[in-house]
Scaffold this motif. Structure first.
Motif, PDB file in Angstrom:
ATOM      1  N   THR A  79     -45.977 -40.661 -18.270  1.00  0.00           N
ATOM      2  CA  THR A  79     -45.268 -39.854 -19.392  1.00  0.00           C
ATOM      3  C   THR A  79     -44.318 -39.100 -18.923  1.00  0.00           C
ATOM      4  OG1 THR A  79     -47.111 -39.789 -20.753  1.00  0.00           O
ATOM      5  CG2 THR A  79     -45.850 -38.275 -21.170  1.00  0.00           C
ATOM      6  N   LEU A  80     -44.641 -38.328 -17.526  1.00  0.00           N
ATOM      7  CA  LEU A  80     -43.963 -37.225 -16.999  1.00  0.00           C
ATOM      8  C   LEU A  80     -43.046 -37.743 -15.887  1.00  0.00           C
ATOM      9  CD1 LEU A  80     -46.201 -34.010 -17.004  1.00  0.00           C
ATOM     10  CD2 LEU A  80     -44.337 -34.673 -18.728  1.00  0.00           C
ATOM     11  N   ALA A  81     -43.058 -39.106 -15.384  1.00  0.00           N
ATOM     12  CA  ALA A  81     -42.685 -39.584 -14.304  1.00  0.00           C
ATOM     13  C   ALA A  81     -41.037 -39.517 -14.320  1.00  0.00           C
ATOM     14  CB  ALA A  81     -42.883 -41.127 -14.208  1.00  0.00           C
ATOM     15  N   GLU A  82     -40.403 -39.607 -15.473  1.00  0.00           N
ATOM     16  CA  GLU A  82     -38.889 -39.546 -15.354  1.00  0.00           C
ATOM     17  C   GLU A  82     -38.243 -38.289 -16.092  1.00  0.00           C
ATOM     18  OE1 GLU A  82     -36.984 -41.463 -13.889  1.00  0.00           O
ATOM     19  OE2 GLU A  82     -38.654 -42.391 -12.827  1.00  0.00           O
TER      20      GLU A  82
ATOM     21  N   MET B 100     -45.178 -25.972 -33.593  1.00  0.00           N
ATOM     22  CA  MET B 100     -44.506 -25.893 -32.543  1.00  0.00           C
ATOM     23  C   MET B 100     -44.623 -27.185 -31.961  1.00  0.00           C
ATOM     24  SD  MET B 100     -45.409 -22.378 -30.367  1.00  0.00           S
ATOM     25  CE  MET B 100     -44.165 -21.190 -30.399  1.00  0.00           C
ATOM     26  N   GLN B 101     -43.748 -27.930 -31.620  1.00  0.00           N
ATOM     27  CA  GLN B 101     -43.683 -28.965 -31.131  1.00  0.00           C
ATOM     28  C   GLN B 101     -43.088 -29.204 -29.616  1.00  0.00           C
ATOM     29  OE1 GLN B 101     -42.159 -31.981 -33.856  1.00  0.00           O
ATOM     30  NE2 GLN B 101     -42.796 -33.850 -32.614  1.00  0.00           N
ATOM     31  N   LEU B 102     -43.948 -30.112 -28.677  1.00  0.00           N
ATOM     32  CA  LEU B 102     -43.426 -30.314 -27.261  1.00  0.00           C
ATOM     33  C   LEU B 102     -42.716 -31.324 -27.067  1.00  0.00           C
ATOM     34  CD1 LEU B 102     -43.948 -29.336 -24.202  1.00  0.00           C
ATOM     35  CD2 LEU B 102     -46.087 -30.750 -24.349  1.00  0.00           C
ATOM     36  N   TRP B 103     -41.497 -31.479 -26.379  1.00  0.00           N
ATOM     37  CA  TRP B 103     -40.696 -32.350 -26.107  1.00  0.00           C
ATOM     38  C   TRP B 103     -40.596 -32.498 -24.792  1.00  0.00           C
ATOM     39  CZ3 TRP B 103     -38.704 -34.689 -30.555  1.00  0.00           C
ATOM     40  CH2 TRP B 103     -38.927 -34.064 -31.556  1.00  0.00           C
ATOM     41  N   ALA B 104     -40.425 -33.797 -24.279  1.00  0.00           N
ATOM     42  CA  ALA B 104     -39.904 -34.317 -22.948  1.00  0.00           C
ATOM     43  C   ALA B 104     -38.521 -34.755 -22.882  1.00  0.00           C
ATOM     44  CB  ALA B 104     -41.020 -35.613 -22.457  1.00  0.00           C
ATOM     45  N   LEU B 105     -38.022 -34.231 -22.091  1.00  0.00           N
ATOM     46  CA  LEU B 105     -36.350 -34.336 -21.681  1.00  0.00           C
ATOM     47  C   LEU B 105     -36.177 -34.960 -20.506  1.00  0.00           C
ATOM     48  CD1 LEU B 105     -35.254 -30.742 -22.955  1.00  0.00           C
ATOM     49  CD2 LEU B 105     -35.520 -32.542 -24.518  1.00  0.00           C
ATOM     50  N   ALA B 106     -35.893 -36.391 -20.556  1.00  0.00           N
ATOM     51  CA  ALA B 106     -35.701 -37.024 -19.605  1.00  0.00           C
ATOM     52  C   ALA B 106     -34.116 -36.894 -19.021  1.00  0.00           C
ATOM     53  CB  ALA B 106     -35.754 -38.583 -19.816  1.00  0.00           C
ATOM     54  N   ALA B 107     -33.590 -37.549 -17.983  1.00  0.00           N
ATOM     55  CA  ALA B 107     -32.413 -37.175 -17.257  1.00  0.00           C
ATOM     56  C   ALA B 107     -31.301 -37.840 -18.285  1.00  0.00           C
ATOM     57  CB  ALA B 107     -32.183 -38.287 -16.146  1.00  0.00           C
ATOM     58  N   ASP B 108     -31.520 -38.773 -19.249  1.00  0.00           N
ATOM     59  CA  ASP B 108     -30.690 -39.240 -20.385  1.00  0.00           C
ATOM     60  C   ASP B 108     -30.493 -38.386 -21.172  1.00  0.00           C
ATOM     61  OD1 ASP B 108     -32.886 -39.665 -21.753  1.00  0.00           O
ATOM     62  OD2 ASP B 108     -32.890 -41.858 -21.682  1.00  0.00           O
TER      63      ASP B 108
END
Length: 171
Positions: free
Chosen positions: A133-136, A101-109
């Motif tokens: 890391t989580l700012a955007e 299982m891989q964790l992904w950060a999805l930004a506004a773009d």
């Protein structure tokens, strides 16, 4: 002679004043000792509470990742002092032997950025991630990938299994 006799017969107030002065000095000493003791206790309490506050997690970001049926699957929190994401599994879904299982950060773009691979079988785990890391980041997601996760700078190869919005907690 009557004057001398009357002076000698008058009661002497000096002993009473001396006793009253000693009593006042004793009360003053007890008051000062009590004040110093209370100040020391207050100082000790402040130091104890400061240490307790430093060891208490100060969560800044939180996300609840939901599965396809909108059931909570993972709780993700970020403590700026700790510099890591705390991930707690809320369900019993586990990856297969040849999966990760891989964790992904999805930004506004919309560009997914990998935050790491979750350790197999752990109910709670940590992934290094500072405040920036989580700012955007608007959402976090988890996909099931081949063992070890995807290659660097590549997006997920399979659809997301869990998705959740990242909320910045008011300070």
């Amino acid at each position: 002679m009557t004057e001398t006799t009357s002076l000698l017969q008058r009661p002497c107030h000096a002993a009473r004043w001396r006793a009253a002065t000693i009593a006042c000095l004793l009360l003053l000493a007890v008051g000062i000792a009590t004040g110093v003791s209370m100040f020391e206790q207050f100082t000790a309490q402040i130091h104890h509470l400061q240490k307790k506050l430093q060891s208490t997690a100060q969560i800044k970001y939180i996300a609840v990742l939901l599965d396809g049926q909108q059931t909570p699957a993972l709780l993700v929190t970020q403590d700026p002092q700790d510099g890591a994401l705390q991930i707690q599994r809320l369900n019993s879904i586990a990856e297969g032997r040849e999966d990760s299982m891989q964790l992904w950060a999805l930004a506004a773009d919309g560009q997914p950025r990998s935050l790491g691979v979750l350790a197999r079988g752990s109910k709670t785990l940590r992934i290094a991630a500072d405040e920036r890391t989580l700012a955007e980041v608007r959402q976090l997601a988890i996909s099931v990938e081949n063992k070890g996760g995807t290659v660097e700078n590549a997006g997920p190869s399979l659809p997301y299994l869990f998705v959740g919005a990242v909320v910045q907690k008011a300070l």
